[in-house]
Design a protein around this motif. Structure first.
Motif, mmCIF file in Angstrom:
data_model
loop_
_atom_site.group_PDB
_atom_site.id
_atom_site.type_symbol
_atom_site.label_atom_id
_atom_site.label_comp_id
_atom_site.label_asym_id
_atom_site.label_seq_id
_atom_site.Cartn_x
_atom_site.Cartn_y
_atom_site.Cartn_z
ATOM 1 N N ALA A 63 0.954 -1.163 0.027
ATOM 2 C CA ALA A 63 0.116 -0.021 -0.003
ATOM 3 C C ALA A 63 0.850 0.959 -0.093
ATOM 4 O O ALA A 63 2.041 1.134 0.177
ATOM 5 N N GLY A 69 -4.129 -3.525 1.622
ATOM 6 C CA GLY A 69 -4.972 -2.253 0.614
ATOM 7 C C GLY A 69 -6.446 -2.420 0.918
ATOM 8 O O GLY A 69 -6.739 -3.032 2.133
ATOM 9 N N SER A 70 -7.328 -2.116 0.253
ATOM 10 C CA SER A 70 -8.516 -2.319 0.089
ATOM 11 C C SER A 70 -9.151 -3.587 0.386
ATOM 12 O O SER A 70 -8.561 -4.514 -0.031
ATOM 13 N N LYS A 102 -12.137 -4.438 -0.619
ATOM 14 C CA LYS A 102 -12.722 -4.997 -1.795
ATOM 15 C C LYS A 102 -11.767 -5.989 -2.680
ATOM 16 O O LYS A 102 -12.284 -7.059 -2.914
ATOM 17 N N HIS A 129 -6.394 -4.752 5.845
ATOM 18 C CA HIS A 129 -7.412 -3.517 5.626
ATOM 19 C C HIS A 129 -7.763 -2.510 6.591
ATOM 20 O O HIS A 129 -6.987 -2.289 7.648
ATOM 21 N N GLN A 134 -4.615 8.836 6.957
ATOM 22 C CA GLN A 134 -4.218 8.004 5.800
ATOM 23 C C GLN A 134 -3.665 6.823 6.715
ATOM 24 O O GLN A 134 -2.613 6.109 6.018
ATOM 25 N N CYS A 152 -4.593 3.049 8.657
ATOM 26 C CA CYS A 152 -5.649 1.795 8.723
ATOM 27 C C CYS A 152 -6.224 1.934 10.289
ATOM 28 O O CYS A 152 -7.179 1.295 10.502
ATOM 29 N N GLU A 197 -9.432 11.442 -3.825
ATOM 30 C CA GLU A 197 -9.751 11.194 -2.370
ATOM 31 C C GLU A 197 -9.808 12.359 -1.481
ATOM 32 O O GLU A 197 -10.754 12.535 -0.670
ATOM 33 N N GLU A 224 -18.229 3.835 7.665
ATOM 34 C CA GLU A 224 -17.154 3.493 6.847
ATOM 35 C C GLU A 224 -15.836 4.079 7.411
ATOM 36 O O GLU A 224 -15.801 4.854 7.961
ATOM 37 N N GLU A 225 -14.635 3.599 6.784
ATOM 38 C CA GLU A 225 -13.448 3.862 7.333
ATOM 39 C C GLU A 225 -13.240 5.334 6.216
ATOM 40 O O GLU A 225 -13.407 5.382 5.228
ATOM 41 N N TYR A 276 -16.216 -3.560 10.794
ATOM 42 C CA TYR A 276 -14.665 -3.527 10.680
ATOM 43 C C TYR A 276 -13.936 -3.476 12.154
ATOM 44 O O TYR A 276 -14.537 -2.511 13.059
#
Length: 464
Positions: A137, A214-215, A217, A236, A267, A269, A316, A363-364, A390
């Motif tokens: 990442a 990373g993400s 998804k 994540h 930025q 996690c 972003e 959400e994050e 999460y």
């Protein structure tokens, strides 16, 4: 003619470098090389050789701290002062990995406990798992590469790393350092891959272990495509809830919570995102964090006094502003920030009591936004903190041991900090999410353990 990856400064949008993408044939060659090294045990390096090489890597890095710091800051946007901390952490990470090689040991398994197990001696040993593929990442462009390559090498595994497309320069420079240190060709390879080839790397049957940061998804999608038997570590994001009890001294919380939320423009996690504070102190805390946010210097990451840098991409910035404005329209009070600044920066933002249905609550955010929620009942605050899928790192602030212990047990998280912010981390501790926040465990010793597997040896002899 090869396609080029253009790497831009997230602050100035200046083109830093153009790098050719690797091709399908490059990927195949890298996989053949790594797989061949692992299959040929005559090429495996003994522990003392790996330790010696990693010590050389440390010394080379120590002589390049300034260069590595500026490179990471320019491509990733993390302020100079924090990028320097990252570089020093990366050097220490190499040291931790070298020291951990001697701890990859097995244990004796008792025999003779039944008649059928007499005349036997048994023990376990740890062997490298095989070829490691690491997909990294952008937010820690050097330290994450160390965590995803040096751990594999130290454990005896050949590794192929794909850096983030926005921040590949630190990885490329680090691979050059490994070459200068004398690490034999093929043991740590780096590739610049598009999404299609990155998926091909991750899902190749010759890969025994995938490390992905990373993400969610993308990570969960890759897990569904893995070859049978491939192990995985997914890292994540989370929403990093903090519970603040009524007995706290608000003045002592403002600094840590502001740092935990606005470090690297949020930025990270495990950045502080949601703070649930007792109603008797919540407003004072929120206003204190807002005042601290307004004093932060936002701007050029290469300036030594900058505290908050840019977001990694212009899109972003737009997404974060959209989420903030949506939260305000749904009832949140904007205490400070909430505006786009020049050079892809976003003003450090504090929101008072957003709706539980707003995106900033669900959400994050992954941006410089802290949400403060007043509560009457701590149990209800914990329930709200746990309500999203999460669960990574969390925190509780209190002077009461019983409140700390009770909250620690009830927060759904892989780690709970007591009287510290959620973004605390040292590189030898376990680090990872649960549920939709990830799978497997990071942290250098823990990654190395996951990159090895157990082999049982049983000797039978009439003399035993």
């Amino acid at each position: 003619m090869s396609q080029l990856l253009s790497v831009y400064s997230p602050f100035s949008n200046e083109l830093l470098k153009e790098i050719p993408y690797n091709t399908d044939s490059d990927l195949e060659k890298a996989l053949q090389t790594a797989y061949g090294l692992f299959q040929d045990r005559s090429q495996w390096m003994p522990a003392h050789q790996r330790i010696e090489l990693l010590e050389k890597v440390q010394e080379l890095m120590k002589g390049q701290v300034e260069e590595l710091t500026k490179l990471a800051a320019s491509e990733g946007g993390k302020p100079y002062q924090d990028s320097k901390v990252e570089v020093l952490r990366a050097i220490n990470g190499v040291k931790i990995a070298a020291e951990e090689i001697g701890r990859l040991t097995g244990t004796q398994i008792p025999m003779g406990l039944t008649a059928a197990s007499t005349n036997r001696l048994a023990w376990t040993m740890r062997e490298p798992i095989g070829v490691v593929a690491s997909i990294s990442a952008f937010n820690h462009p050097l330290n994450l590469i160390v965590h995803q390559t040096i751990t594999a090498f130290a454990a005896g595994c050949p590794v192929i790393v794909k850096p983030a497309g926005t921040t590949p320069l630190s990885c490329i420079r680090f691979l050059k350092i490994l070459e200068e240190a004398g690490i034999p060709e093929g043991w740590v390879q780096g590739l610049i891959l598009d999404n299609e080839l990155a998926e091909k790397l991750a899902t190749d049957p010759r890969v025994n272990y995938l490390s992905f940061i990373g993400s969610g998804k993308v990570g969960w999608y890759l897990k569904s495509k893995l070859a049978p038997g491939t192990r995985i570590a997914l890292e994540h994001g989370g929403t990093a809830p903090v519970i603040v009890a009524e007995d706290c001294d608000v003045s002592e919380l403002i600094g840590p919570l502001a740092k935990g939320g606005f470090y690297h423009a949020g930025q990270v996690c495990v950045s502080v995102q949601k703070v649930f504070a007792h109603e008797n102190i919540a407003r004072e805390l929120a206003e204190g964090i807002a005042q601290a946010a307004e004093k932060l210097k936002v701007g050029d990451p290469l300036s030594e006094d900058t505290e908050v840098g840019p977001l990694i991409l212009p899109k972003e910035v737009g997404r974060i502003d959209e989420w903030v404005q949506e939260a305000v329209s749904e009832g949140a009070e904007l205490l400070t920030g909430g505006k786009v600044l020049a050079n892809n920066c976003y003003a450090p933002t504090v929101l008072w009591n957003p709706s539980v249905d707003s995106k900033v609550s669900q959400e994050e955010i992954f941006g410089p936004v802290i949400c403060i929620y007043p509560y009457q009942d701590r149990a209800q605050a914990i329930q709200q903190a746990n309500a999203v899928p999460y669960h990574f790192q969390s925190a509780v602030f209190t002077q009461n041991l019983d409140i700390a212990l009770d909250t620690m047990q009830k927060l759904d998280a892989n780690a709970v900090m007591v009287n510290d912010h959620t973004a605390f981390r040292v590189d030898w501790m376990p680090f990872g999410g649960r549920d939709q926040s990830g799978e497997g465990m990071g942290g250098i010793p823990y990654s190395m353990h996951e990159m090895t597997r157990t082999k049982l040896l049983v000797f039978k002899s009439k003399y035993l």
